[in-house]
Design an enzyme around this catalytic site. Structure first.
Site, PDB file in Angstrom:
ATOM      1  N   PHE A 155      89.673 123.832  41.343  1.00 64.36           N
ATOM      2  CA  PHE A 155      89.256 123.457  39.976  1.00 64.36           C
ATOM      3  C   PHE A 155      87.839 123.943  39.659  1.00 64.36           C
ATOM      4  O   PHE A 155      87.018 123.207  39.109  1.00 64.36           O
ATOM      5  CB  PHE A 155      89.335 121.933  39.777  1.00 64.36           C
ATOM      6  CG  PHE A 155      90.692 121.354  40.035  1.00 64.36           C
ATOM      7  CD1 PHE A 155      91.763 121.677  39.227  1.00 64.36           C
ATOM      8  CD2 PHE A 155      90.902 120.468  41.087  1.00 64.36           C
ATOM      9  CE1 PHE A 155      93.024 121.144  39.457  1.00 64.36           C
ATOM     10  CE2 PHE A 155      92.151 119.935  41.330  1.00 64.36           C
ATOM     11  CZ  PHE A 155      93.223 120.272  40.509  1.00 64.36           C
ATOM     12  N   ILE A 156      87.566 125.189  39.980  1.00 65.99           N
ATOM     13  CA  ILE A 156      86.216 125.715  39.789  1.00 65.99           C
ATOM     14  C   ILE A 156      86.098 126.399  38.437  1.00 65.99           C
ATOM     15  O   ILE A 156      86.754 127.411  38.168  1.00 65.99           O
ATOM     16  CB  ILE A 156      85.846 126.691  40.925  1.00 65.99           C
ATOM     17  CG1 ILE A 156      86.010 126.014  42.291  1.00 65.99           C
ATOM     18  CG2 ILE A 156      84.425 127.201  40.727  1.00 65.99           C
ATOM     19  CD1 ILE A 156      85.234 124.720  42.458  1.00 65.99           C
TER      20      ILE A 156
ATOM     21  N   GLU B 278      83.336 115.648  37.431  1.00 67.50           N
ATOM     22  CA  GLU B 278      81.995 115.135  37.775  1.00 67.50           C
ATOM     23  C   GLU B 278      82.077 113.732  38.389  1.00 67.50           C
ATOM     24  O   GLU B 278      81.150 112.932  38.280  1.00 67.50           O
ATOM     25  CB  GLU B 278      81.046 115.115  36.566  1.00 67.50           C
ATOM     26  CG  GLU B 278      80.954 116.432  35.819  1.00 67.50           C
ATOM     27  CD  GLU B 278      80.199 117.506  36.577  1.00 67.50           C
ATOM     28  OE1 GLU B 278      80.178 117.448  37.820  1.00 67.50           O
ATOM     29  OE2 GLU B 278      79.633 118.396  35.941  1.00 67.50           O
TER      30      GLU B 278
ATOM     31  N   ARG C 201      78.418  98.659  42.638  1.00 73.26           N
ATOM     32  CA  ARG C 201      77.602  98.542  43.842  1.00 73.26           C
ATOM     33  C   ARG C 201      76.152  98.264  43.486  1.00 73.26           C
ATOM     34  O   ARG C 201      75.473  97.477  44.132  1.00 73.26           O
ATOM     35  CB  ARG C 201      77.711  99.801  44.685  1.00 73.26           C
ATOM     36  CG  ARG C 201      79.028  99.954  45.415  1.00 73.26           C
ATOM     37  CD  ARG C 201      79.154 101.336  46.040  1.00 73.26           C
ATOM     38  NE  ARG C 201      80.438 101.510  46.726  1.00 73.26           N
ATOM     39  CZ  ARG C 201      80.898 102.668  47.146  1.00 73.26           C
ATOM     40  NH1 ARG C 201      80.155 103.774  47.001  1.00 73.26           N
ATOM     41  NH2 ARG C 201      82.063 102.754  47.754  1.00 73.26           N
TER      42      ARG C 201
ATOM     43  N   ARG D  23      91.693 112.809   1.233  1.00 75.13           N
ATOM     44  CA  ARG D  23      93.125 112.529   1.240  1.00 75.13           C
ATOM     45  C   ARG D  23      93.433 111.284   0.412  1.00 75.13           C
ATOM     46  O   ARG D  23      92.817 110.229   0.605  1.00 75.13           O
ATOM     47  CB  ARG D  23      93.586 112.319   2.681  1.00 75.13           C
ATOM     48  CG  ARG D  23      95.018 111.839   2.853  1.00 75.13           C
ATOM     49  CD  ARG D  23      96.020 112.927   2.590  1.00 75.13           C
ATOM     50  NE  ARG D  23      97.358 112.540   3.043  1.00 75.13           N
ATOM     51  CZ  ARG D  23      98.456 113.222   2.780  1.00 75.13           C
ATOM     52  NH1 ARG D  23      98.385 114.348   2.073  1.00 75.13           N
ATOM     53  NH2 ARG D  23      99.625 112.816   3.231  1.00 75.13           N
TER      54      ARG D  23
ATOM     55  N   THR E 177      84.517 120.528  44.950  1.00 70.72           N
ATOM     56  CA  THR E 177      85.873 120.013  45.081  1.00 70.72           C
ATOM     57  C   THR E 177      86.778 120.958  45.874  1.00 70.72           C
ATOM     58  O   THR E 177      86.688 122.175  45.758  1.00 70.72           O
ATOM     59  CB  THR E 177      86.485 119.779  43.682  1.00 70.72           C
ATOM     60  OG1 THR E 177      85.656 118.857  42.968  1.00 70.72           O
ATOM     61  CG2 THR E 177      87.888 119.226  43.765  1.00 70.72           C
ATOM     62  N   GLU E 178      87.660 120.346  46.677  1.00 76.69           N
ATOM     63  CA  GLU E 178      88.646 121.100  47.441  1.00 76.69           C
ATOM     64  C   GLU E 178      90.027 120.519  47.194  1.00 76.69           C
ATOM     65  O   GLU E 178      90.149 119.402  46.666  1.00 76.69           O
ATOM     66  CB  GLU E 178      88.309 121.046  48.936  1.00 76.69           C
ATOM     67  CG  GLU E 178      86.979 121.699  49.271  1.00 76.69           C
ATOM     68  CD  GLU E 178      86.662 121.710  50.755  1.00 76.69           C
ATOM     69  OE1 GLU E 178      85.604 122.253  51.116  1.00 76.69           O
ATOM     70  OE2 GLU E 178      87.475 121.178  51.545  1.00 76.69           O
ATOM     71  N   PRO E 179      91.086 121.238  47.578  1.00 80.25           N
ATOM     72  CA  PRO E 179      92.446 120.723  47.343  1.00 80.25           C
ATOM     73  C   PRO E 179      92.674 119.321  47.910  1.00 80.25           C
ATOM     74  O   PRO E 179      93.405 118.522  47.326  1.00 80.25           O
ATOM     75  CB  PRO E 179      93.338 121.757  48.038  1.00 80.25           C
ATOM     76  CG  PRO E 179      92.557 123.036  47.958  1.00 80.25           C
ATOM     77  CD  PRO E 179      91.124 122.616  48.120  1.00 80.25           C
TER      78      PRO E 179
END
Length: 413
Positions: A190-191, A395, A407, A299, A159-161
């Protein structure tokens, strides 16, 4: 080889220990929480019991503190590595040689203690598997002995920005230098484990514009990390950006030794990663169900346990059904990877989509059944709820999972 023999010895001894348990105890284990042991063979029951004991002894007593202090339990990971939990489905030369179904059984138990801790272990396992599956013999010999034992950790960097669901649009570049090495420039976002891991599996575009995968040492000049993100959950593992500024990576760190194979590697890794994260949701949901059952039986309101009210009983029934259906679909997806089923990608996406949503709703209902107490950090439910929310995003978002499944069902590309 010695490490492999050690792993095998550990698990053989655990299996012998399990077989030595008396029959009455074994029967109670088999009926624990409905279908948690359904369909498992003796070896898988041994894995399950070993993971359960480790989780209860090493993780559960510390999970709340780790969450509050944002503490990354590296020593606990090393202990898990000694148990073989750092390389569950890595081949027998360097790992335990177990299957994806076996791994799901193990990770479910670990996630019952702390889904955040278990989730990082699944990410590390995925990275180890990628090195074992796609690496050259030299790369396996160089990296796997230390990472399978979790003496050093691995992080997965796709993932990248500006590249999330559209993973193929990543911009990180790897250009050839005069010396034949690669110069990497880019940012990964987000690593998990960033700043603490030793190795980073970086997806980058090589000169052919195709995506390749590199095993990058975090100590190389030009590698730096952003601040630890202030997150809703997953607080016991750091999440940072990984910044690559003219990082010279040796040519022999190109995973597999061939350019242009990285996207295939990343997607194959994610099939298992989706089963893993679904499994972490499952373990937490099972724990939430157990907590809700215990709380509602203890309870009392209107002079009777709240478990005696039909509304509570219906909610518990629905929660139990969601946990069990999630377990079944996860184990089917895990088996599809073990069997190289042609529909495995869709089955893994389906399992991730269903389980992360159903199990989060179980956690939400468990908190509701606890009333105001469920909102307090003195009780475990609120942490489990916070940890699970991100599972519907990472993921591959669940919206992307729906695209993959539809699909396949519709027969479209």
């Amino acid at each position: 080889k010695l490490q492999f023999l050690y792993f095998i010895a550990v698990f053989i001894n655990l299996e012998k220990m399990l077989r030595a348990v008396n029959t009455s105890v074994r029967k109670s284990v088999r009926h624990f929480s409905g279908g948690i042991t359904f369909g498992l063979n003796e070896e898988q029951l041994a894995f399950q019991d070993a993971a359960k004991q480790f989780a209860e002894a090493e993780i559960a007593p510390n999970a709340a503190k780790w969450d509050a202090e944002k503490f990354f339990p590296i020593d606990t990971f090393k202990a898990a590595g000694d148990m073989g939990f750092g390389a569950v489905y890595v081949g027998p030369e360097y790992g335990t040689g177990a299957g994806r179904l076996d791994a799901s059984v193990i990770f479910e138990q670990l996630a019952m203690a702390c889904p955040s801790t278990a989730a990082f272990m699944t990410i590390h396992n995925m990275c180890c598997w990628m090195i074992d599956k796609f690496g050259t013999d030299d790369q396996k010999a160089r990296f796997l002995p230390e990472v399978t034992l979790m003496q050093n950790l691995c992080s997965y960097c796709l993932t990248e920005p500006n590249s999330g669901s559209d993973a193929a649009s990543l911009r990180t570049k790897a250009e050839k230098s005069a010396s034949g090495n690669y110069i990497l420039n880019g940012t990964k976002a987000f690593i998990s484990g960033a700043g603490s891991s030793k190795y980073y599996l970086i997806m980058a575009r090589t000169p052919d514009s195709k995506i390749s995968c590199f095993v990058v040492d975090g100590d190389l000049e030009g590698v730096s990390f952003g601040q630890n993100e202030d997150k809703m959950g997953w607080n016991c593992q750091p999440t940072r950006t990984v910044i690559l500024d003219n990082v010279e990576v040796p040519a022999d760190c190109l995973l597999g030794g061939e350019e242009g194979q990285g996207f295939k590697m990343a997607m194959m890794g994610l099939d298992g990663g989706r089963v893993n994260i679904a499994t972490c949701s499952l373990g937490a949901a099972q724990k939430c169900l157990d907590l809700a059952v215990a709380y509602t039986q203890d309870r009392s309101q209107f002079k009777k346990p709240i478990s005696s009210f039909q509304n509570t009983q219906f909610k518990i029934a629905e929660m139990a059904a969601k946990v069990q259906t999630s377990r079944l679909i996860i184990r089917q997806a895990a088996t599809s990877i073990d069997e190289s089923n042609p529909n495995k990608t869709a089955l893994c996406a389906m399992a991730k989509m269903h389980a992360t949503e159903a199990c989060w709703s179980v956690a939400d209902e468990a908190l509701q059944l606890h009333g105001g107490y469920g909102y307090l950090k003195d009780y475990q439910v609120e942490k489990l709820l916070r940890d699970l929310r991100v599972h519907r995003i990472l993921e591959g978002t669940n919206e992307v999972m729906r695209m993959i499944v539809s699909r396949q069902v519709l027969g479209s590309n």
